[in-house]
Design a protein around this motif. Structure first.
Motif, PDB file in Angstrom:
ATOM      1  N   MET A  64       0.850  -1.194   0.000  1.00  0.00           N
ATOM      2  CA  MET A  64       0.000   0.000   0.000  1.00  0.00           C
ATOM      3  C   MET A  64       0.885   1.243   0.000  1.00  0.00           C
ATOM      4  SD  MET A  64      -2.864   1.145   2.818  1.00  0.00           S
ATOM      5  CE  MET A  64      -3.905  -0.268   2.470  1.00  0.00           C
ATOM      6  N   PRO A  65       0.798   2.093  -1.032  1.00  0.00           N
ATOM      7  CA  PRO A  65       1.649   3.277  -1.086  1.00  0.00           C
ATOM      8  C   PRO A  65       1.275   4.285  -0.018  1.00  0.00           C
ATOM      9  CG  PRO A  65       0.041   3.302  -2.856  1.00  0.00           C
ATOM     10  CD  PRO A  65      -0.080   1.966  -2.186  1.00  0.00           C
ATOM     11  N   GLY A  66       2.251   5.066   0.396  1.00  0.00           N
ATOM     12  CA  GLY A  66       1.992   6.071   1.420  1.00  0.00           C
ATOM     13  C   GLY A  66       3.206   6.926   1.678  1.00  0.00           C
ATOM     14  N   LEU A  67       3.080   7.833   2.658  1.00  0.00           N
ATOM     15  CA  LEU A  67       4.150   8.744   3.036  1.00  0.00           C
ATOM     16  C   LEU A  67       4.184   8.880   4.554  1.00  0.00           C
ATOM     17  CD1 LEU A  67       3.727  11.685   0.479  1.00  0.00           C
ATOM     18  CD2 LEU A  67       5.452   9.889   0.416  1.00  0.00           C
ATOM     19  N   ILE A  68       5.297   9.412   5.047  1.00  0.00           N
ATOM     20  CA  ILE A  68       5.422   9.746   6.462  1.00  0.00           C
ATOM     21  C   ILE A  68       5.111  11.230   6.611  1.00  0.00           C
ATOM     22  CG2 ILE A  68       6.903   9.587   8.495  1.00  0.00           C
ATOM     23  CD1 ILE A  68       8.733   7.747   6.851  1.00  0.00           C
ATOM     24  N   GLY A  69       4.418  11.588   7.676  1.00  0.00           N
ATOM     25  CA  GLY A  69       4.058  12.990   7.872  1.00  0.00           C
ATOM     26  C   GLY A  69       4.104  13.385   9.333  1.00  0.00           C
ATOM     27  N   ARG A  70       3.772  14.650   9.569  1.00  0.00           N
ATOM     28  CA  ARG A  70       3.755  15.202  10.923  1.00  0.00           C
ATOM     29  C   ARG A  70       2.443  15.932  11.139  1.00  0.00           C
ATOM     30  NH1 ARG A  70       7.956  17.943  10.498  1.00  0.00           N
ATOM     31  NH2 ARG A  70       9.418  16.536  11.539  1.00  0.00           N
ATOM     32  N   LYS A  71       1.806  15.668  12.275  1.00  0.00           N
ATOM     33  CA  LYS A  71       0.535  16.320  12.580  1.00  0.00           C
ATOM     34  C   LYS A  71       0.781  17.769  12.994  1.00  0.00           C
ATOM     35  CE  LYS A  71      -3.605  15.845  15.472  1.00  0.00           C
ATOM     36  NZ  LYS A  71      -4.303  15.010  16.474  1.00  0.00           N
ATOM     37  N   ILE A  72       0.181  18.700  12.250  1.00  0.00           N
ATOM     38  CA  ILE A  72       0.323  20.123  12.547  1.00  0.00           C
ATOM     39  C   ILE A  72      -0.726  20.560  13.563  1.00  0.00           C
ATOM     40  CG2 ILE A  72       0.342  22.447  11.577  1.00  0.00           C
ATOM     41  CD1 ILE A  72       2.685  20.732  10.714  1.00  0.00           C
ATOM     42  N   GLY A  73      -1.944  20.100  13.386  1.00  0.00           N
ATOM     43  CA  GLY A  73      -3.033  20.472  14.288  1.00  0.00           C
ATOM     44  C   GLY A  73      -4.365  20.329  13.579  1.00  0.00           C
ATOM     45  N   MET A  74      -5.395  20.916  14.186  1.00  0.00           N
ATOM     46  CA  MET A  74      -6.736  20.840  13.605  1.00  0.00           C
ATOM     47  C   MET A  74      -7.256  22.230  13.294  1.00  0.00           C
ATOM     48  SD  MET A  74      -8.787  17.729  15.408  1.00  0.00           S
ATOM     49  CE  MET A  74      -9.983  17.792  14.072  1.00  0.00           C
ATOM     50  N   GLY A 115     -11.919  15.163   9.725  1.00  0.00           N
ATOM     51  CA  GLY A 115     -11.949  14.471  11.009  1.00  0.00           C
ATOM     52  C   GLY A 115     -10.617  14.514  11.742  1.00  0.00           C
ATOM     53  N   SER A 116     -10.515  13.697  12.775  1.00  0.00           N
ATOM     54  CA  SER A 116      -9.339  13.699  13.642  1.00  0.00           C
ATOM     55  C   SER A 116      -8.546  12.405  13.475  1.00  0.00           C
ATOM     56  CB  SER A 116      -9.755  13.851  15.108  1.00  0.00           C
ATOM     57  OG  SER A 116     -10.585  12.762  15.495  1.00  0.00           O
ATOM     58  N   VAL A 117      -7.274  12.478  13.861  1.00  0.00           N
ATOM     59  CA  VAL A 117      -6.403  11.304  13.845  1.00  0.00           C
ATOM     60  C   VAL A 117      -5.721  11.192  15.202  1.00  0.00           C
ATOM     61  CG1 VAL A 117      -6.011  11.492  11.366  1.00  0.00           C
ATOM     62  CG2 VAL A 117      -4.425  12.579  12.935  1.00  0.00           C
ATOM     63  N   ALA A 118      -5.216  10.003  15.498  1.00  0.00           N
ATOM     64  CA  ALA A 118      -4.571   9.770  16.782  1.00  0.00           C
ATOM     65  C   ALA A 118      -3.251  10.513  16.865  1.00  0.00           C
ATOM     66  CB  ALA A 118      -4.341   8.266  16.991  1.00  0.00           C
ATOM     67  N   GLY A 119      -2.920  10.997  18.060  1.00  0.00           N
ATOM     68  CA  GLY A 119      -1.635  11.649  18.262  1.00  0.00           C
ATOM     69  C   GLY A 119      -1.766  13.104  18.657  1.00  0.00           C
ATOM     70  N   CYS A 120      -0.700  13.629  19.268  1.00  0.00           N
ATOM     71  CA  CYS A 120      -0.669  15.030  19.655  1.00  0.00           C
ATOM     72  C   CYS A 120      -0.055  15.855  18.530  1.00  0.00           C
ATOM     73  CB  CYS A 120       0.115  15.207  20.950  1.00  0.00           C
ATOM     74  SG  CYS A 120       1.817  14.624  20.816  1.00  0.00           S
ATOM     75  N   LYS A 121      -0.054  17.161  18.695  1.00  0.00           N
ATOM     76  CA  LYS A 121       0.566  18.039  17.706  1.00  0.00           C
ATOM     77  C   LYS A 121       2.056  17.736  17.619  1.00  0.00           C
ATOM     78  CE  LYS A 121      -2.665  21.892  18.359  1.00  0.00           C
ATOM     79  NZ  LYS A 121      -2.802  23.307  18.779  1.00  0.00           N
ATOM     80  N   GLY A 122       2.550  17.648  16.401  1.00  0.00           N
ATOM     81  CA  GLY A 122       3.955  17.369  16.198  1.00  0.00           C
ATOM     82  C   GLY A 122       4.308  15.892  16.153  1.00  0.00           C
ATOM     83  N   SER A 123       3.332  15.017  16.364  1.00  0.00           N
ATOM     84  CA  SER A 123       3.608  13.589  16.346  1.00  0.00           C
ATOM     85  C   SER A 123       3.735  13.082  14.912  1.00  0.00           C
ATOM     86  CB  SER A 123       2.506  12.813  17.080  1.00  0.00           C
ATOM     87  OG  SER A 123       1.263  13.029  16.455  1.00  0.00           O
ATOM     88  N   THR A 124       4.431  11.957  14.768  1.00  0.00           N
ATOM     89  CA  THR A 124       4.679  11.377  13.442  1.00  0.00           C
ATOM     90  C   THR A 124       3.531  10.461  13.030  1.00  0.00           C
ATOM     91  OG1 THR A 124       7.051  11.447  13.879  1.00  0.00           O
ATOM     92  CG2 THR A 124       6.316  10.052  12.074  1.00  0.00           C
ATOM     93  N   LEU A 125       3.126  10.568  11.777  1.00  0.00           N
ATOM     94  CA  LEU A 125       2.022   9.785  11.253  1.00  0.00           C
ATOM     95  C   LEU A 125       2.445   9.046   9.990  1.00  0.00           C
ATOM     96  CD1 LEU A 125      -0.760  12.546  11.423  1.00  0.00           C
ATOM     97  CD2 LEU A 125      -0.344  10.767  13.126  1.00  0.00           C
ATOM     98  N   LEU A 126       1.762   7.954   9.713  1.00  0.00           N
ATOM     99  CA  LEU A 126       1.897   7.255   8.439  1.00  0.00           C
ATOM    100  C   LEU A 126       0.592   7.418   7.673  1.00  0.00           C
ATOM    101  CD1 LEU A 126       3.586   3.887   9.538  1.00  0.00           C
ATOM    102  CD2 LEU A 126       4.673   6.029   8.866  1.00  0.00           C
ATOM    103  N   ILE A 127       0.676   7.976   6.491  1.00  0.00           N
ATOM    104  CA  ILE A 127      -0.510   8.211   5.671  1.00  0.00           C
ATOM    105  C   ILE A 127      -0.470   7.262   4.490  1.00  0.00           C
ATOM    106  CG2 ILE A 127      -1.852   9.925   4.409  1.00  0.00           C
ATOM    107  CD1 ILE A 127       0.855  11.135   6.705  1.00  0.00           C
ATOM    108  N   LYS A 128      -1.503   6.435   4.355  1.00  0.00           N
ATOM    109  CA  LYS A 128      -1.541   5.405   3.322  1.00  0.00           C
ATOM    110  C   LYS A 128      -2.749   5.599   2.424  1.00  0.00           C
ATOM    111  CE  LYS A 128       0.580   2.030   6.457  1.00  0.00           C
ATOM    112  NZ  LYS A 128       0.447   0.684   7.061  1.00  0.00           N
ATOM    113  N   LYS A 129      -2.558   5.302   1.137  1.00  0.00           N
ATOM    114  CA  LYS A 129      -3.679   5.347   0.185  1.00  0.00           C
ATOM    115  C   LYS A 129      -4.639   4.195   0.449  1.00  0.00           C
ATOM    116  CE  LYS A 129      -2.148   7.769  -3.950  1.00  0.00           C
ATOM    117  NZ  LYS A 129      -1.904   7.631  -5.381  1.00  0.00           N
TER     118      LYS A 129
END
Length: 203
Positions: free
Chosen positions: A1-11, A189-203
């Motif tokens: 599954m293709p995807g990227l690594i990202g960082r949560k900025i906020g809501m 919507g929302s995702v798990a984690g605090c501001k600045g946390s690392t996320l994996l975003i997948k298609k």
């Protein structure tokens, strides 16, 4: 599954179809290809991506060799994804990968809340909705065991314990907007984690 690594900025919220929609802003990439896994050498096919800058003094020598081979600086976060396309070492992937995506899955680590009781952890009613074995204790679980049969507490009993800090996958989040010039991805919507946390975003 293709995807990227990202960082949560906020809501924030955006107007979509005449409604004010809450959304999460994610800094998605740029990610550098640090390793390419092949069937012949590794037994499976995948692409390892690196995201975020790390100090050279905090990077091990084996990993420094990996980064130098890819022709990039040390990266703080690494993750593997399966792509249909072929990529070479040093290639850069940006948020434009999701330009044609309608929905994505986001993997993050939920906020750690420490040791919590049953009222906060499982939504027990407390003394206001007292059950058998509880009448004068505000936030206690009440009776948990049985009689001489089965003479044990079954596994999975809802009790107090460590809450949060878990790997959480939120599926089928709608992509509201892609901002390539700032590497930003807005999803509904929302995702798990605090501001600045690392996320994996997948298609």
């Amino acid at each position: 599954m293709p995807g990227l690594i990202g960082r949560k900025i906020g809501m924030t919220s955006v107007f979509s179809e005449g409604k004010n929609v809450p959304c999460t802003v994610i800094e998605c990439g740029p990610c550098v290809v640090t390793q390419v896994k092949t069937l012949e050498k590794d037994g499976y096919k995948a692409v390892q991506l690196g995201f975020g800058e790390a100090k050279e003094k905090n990077t091990s020598k084996p990993m420094m060799g990996v980064f130098k081979k890819a022709g990039t600086t040390p990266k703080a976060h690494l993750a593997e994804f399966k792509f249909d396309e072929d990529y070479n070492l040093g290639d850069t992937l940006t948020v434009e990968l999701f330009a044609d995506a309608e929905f994505v899955d986001v993997v993050g680590t939920s906020k750690g809340k420490g040791f919590q009781g049953v009222v906060k952890r499982h939504g027990f009613g407390g003394v206001g909705q007292s059950t058998h074995g509880q009448d004068d204790r505000l936030r206690k679980p009440g009776s948990i065991g049985a009689c001489s049969y089965p003479a044990q507490v079954f596994k999975g009993m809802r009790m107090g314990g460590q809450m949060g800090g878990d790997r959480v996958t939120t599926q089928n989040l709608k992509v509201l907007k892609v901002i390539p010039e700032h590497n930003l991805l807005l999803i509904k919507g929302s995702v798990a984690g605090c501001k600045g946390s690392t996320l994996l975003i997948k298609k």
